[in-house]
Design an enzyme around this catalytic site. Structure first.
Site, PDB file in Angstrom:
ATOM      1  N   HIS A  30     -77.068 -40.332 -40.973  1.00 27.10           N
ATOM      2  CA  HIS A  30     -78.276 -40.530 -41.301  1.00 27.10           C
ATOM      3  C   HIS A  30     -78.499 -40.225 -42.055  1.00 27.10           C
ATOM      4  CE1 HIS A  30     -77.597 -36.268 -41.151  1.00 27.10           C
ATOM      5  NE2 HIS A  30     -78.239 -35.792 -42.278  1.00 27.10           N
ATOM      6  N   ASP A  42     -72.345 -39.248 -35.921  1.00 29.38           N
ATOM      7  CA  ASP A  42     -72.854 -39.254 -37.548  1.00 29.38           C
ATOM      8  C   ASP A  42     -72.765 -39.059 -38.368  1.00 29.38           C
ATOM      9  OD1 ASP A  42     -75.176 -39.154 -38.572  1.00 29.38           O
ATOM     10  OD2 ASP A  42     -76.011 -36.774 -38.241  1.00 29.38           O
ATOM     11  N   GLY A  57     -79.866 -32.885 -48.909  1.00 26.69           N
ATOM     12  CA  GLY A  57     -79.139 -33.230 -49.842  1.00 26.69           C
ATOM     13  C   GLY A  57     -77.592 -32.753 -49.710  1.00 26.69           C
ATOM     14  N   SER A  64     -75.861 -32.961 -46.735  1.00 27.09           N
ATOM     15  CA  SER A  64     -74.769 -33.999 -45.790  1.00 27.09           C
ATOM     16  C   SER A  64     -74.296 -34.508 -46.445  1.00 27.09           C
ATOM     17  CB  SER A  64     -75.899 -34.468 -45.102  1.00 27.09           C
ATOM     18  OG  SER A  64     -76.997 -34.142 -43.965  1.00 27.09           O
ATOM     19  N   GLY A 119     -71.491 -42.883 -17.401  1.00 23.20           N
ATOM     20  CA  GLY A 119     -72.414 -43.834 -17.140  1.00 23.20           C
ATOM     21  C   GLY A 119     -74.055 -43.207 -16.254  1.00 23.20           C
TER      22      GLY A 119
END
Length: 353
Positions: free
Chosen positions: A94, A124, A198, A200, A256
């Site tokens: 992100h 992420d 900041g 992250s 699925g």
């Protein structure tokens, strides 16, 4: 048994990626660019070694960088951790998602152009590369820390590079539900070391200077939280990053189905006959689930020997498997239990577990 605070579903989590910029609809990254407002996405070592924090910081700080991004949504920034001496750096997906221009500032202030090597929205995580060798790589832990151990967060909150905060490992195996809009973040380390926009992509390290997690999110004070931050565990990083370097993406097992966590209200409304599990909302045509005979309305309660009490438990159970693995899936259907075998596929780019 891993438990999730029900209140997280209604809380605005802030992704620890951006330190400035437009707010995101569900999370505020701890970068300085594309910021989200629902979740701020943002591990320790030998217990009782709080007096060694200065020495630990001095050893690890050269391996932590600031990431500057610019894109259609504006400018921002986050943090990163040097993976190897060849210029590869770990950060959050992100932080770099949607970036058209990317720069990295080393701990000594040197700024260099960077490029994205690979991204994995599911965990992420992302890897960026700079034209610089001889960098000091961080040392990533092999396993999980213990609750109560020292945890030191290093990064660039609000663009303030080389910032350090300290606390402890507050909990393990935390899940941050996404409401089904995006993949949930699962099996996270919780810490009370201060995490802000900041942070992250920055490092969460133990008393020995080992990186135990990549900071990814926090719950902001507006949600009545005090020092509740989260990090992606080092074992996940060690699994995903080499794949991103080699192929630009990471493989994840695919069943699925689109799951929903069973609650008391949902169970009563639909007469499910079970008060917890992962309710199958839909089954993708031709998927491993469809081939195994799973159908909408089933409640998945076990995958192999893993009990499934929520949608996040299902995500976690699949995270531990590889494409091609055959698993037994136990469901509650029409008041009875049935077990089927499913051979997992490779997760496509679009949703559906």
């Amino acid at each position: 048994m891993r438990r999730r605070a029900a209140t997280l579903l209604a809380v605005a989590l802030a992704v620890g990626g951006c330190s400035a910029g437009p707010e995101e609809e569900t999370a505020a990254p701890t970068t300085t660019a594309q910021t989200t407002t629902v979740v701020e996405r943002t591990g320790g070592g030998s217990a009782g070694q709080f007096g060694d924090i200065p020495e630990t910081v001095e050893a690890v700080a050269p391996s932590v960088v600031t990431v500057f991004v610019a894109g259609a949504e504006g400018e921002g920034g986050g943090s990163g951790v040097i993976w190897d001496a060849e210029g590869r750096i770990v950060t959050n997906n992100h932080v770099v998602e949607g970036a058209t221009d990317l720069e990295v500032a080393l701990a000594n202030g040197t700024r260099l152009e960077a490029r994205v090597v690979g991204t994995d929205p599911r965990t992420d995580l992302a890897v960026v590369d700079i034209e610089r060798t001889g960098l000091p790589p961080a040392r990533f832990a092999d396993g999980l820390p213990r609750v109560g151990e020292l945890a030191i967060a290093l990064g660039s909150p609000l663009g303030l590079s080389n910032t350090v905060s300290a606390g402890i490992v507050s909990a393990l195996h935390r899940d941050l539900p996404s409401g089904g809009i995006t993949p949930a973040l699962i099996d996270l380390i919780q810490t009370d070391a201060a995490i802000s926009p900041g942070n992250s992509g920055g490092a969460l390290v133990d008393a020995d200077g080992d990186v135990i997690g990549i900071n990814v999110a926090y719950i902001p004070p507006a949600a009545r939280a005090v020092s509740i931050g989260f990090a992606i565990p080092a074992p996940v990083v060690r699994d995903v990053v080499p794949q991103l370097i080699e192929t630009g993406e990471a493989e994840h097992a695919y069943l699925g189905v689109v799951p929903m966590s069973v609650t008391e209200e949902i169970s009563g409304s639909f007469d499910l006959g079970v008060e917890e599990g992962a309710l199958v909302q839909s089954v993708s045509e031709g998927s491993p689930a469809a081939q195994a005979g799973l159908r909408a309305g089933d409640v998945i309660v076990d995958v192999g020997r893993d009990p499934i009490r929520s949608a996040e438990d299902l995500y976690s159970a699949l995270r531990e498997r590889d494409p091609g693995d055959t698993v037994e899936v136990t469901v509650v259907r029409d008041g009875g239990r049935e077990t089927v075998e499913a051979t997992l596929g490779r997760l496509p780019e679009q949703p559906g577990e």
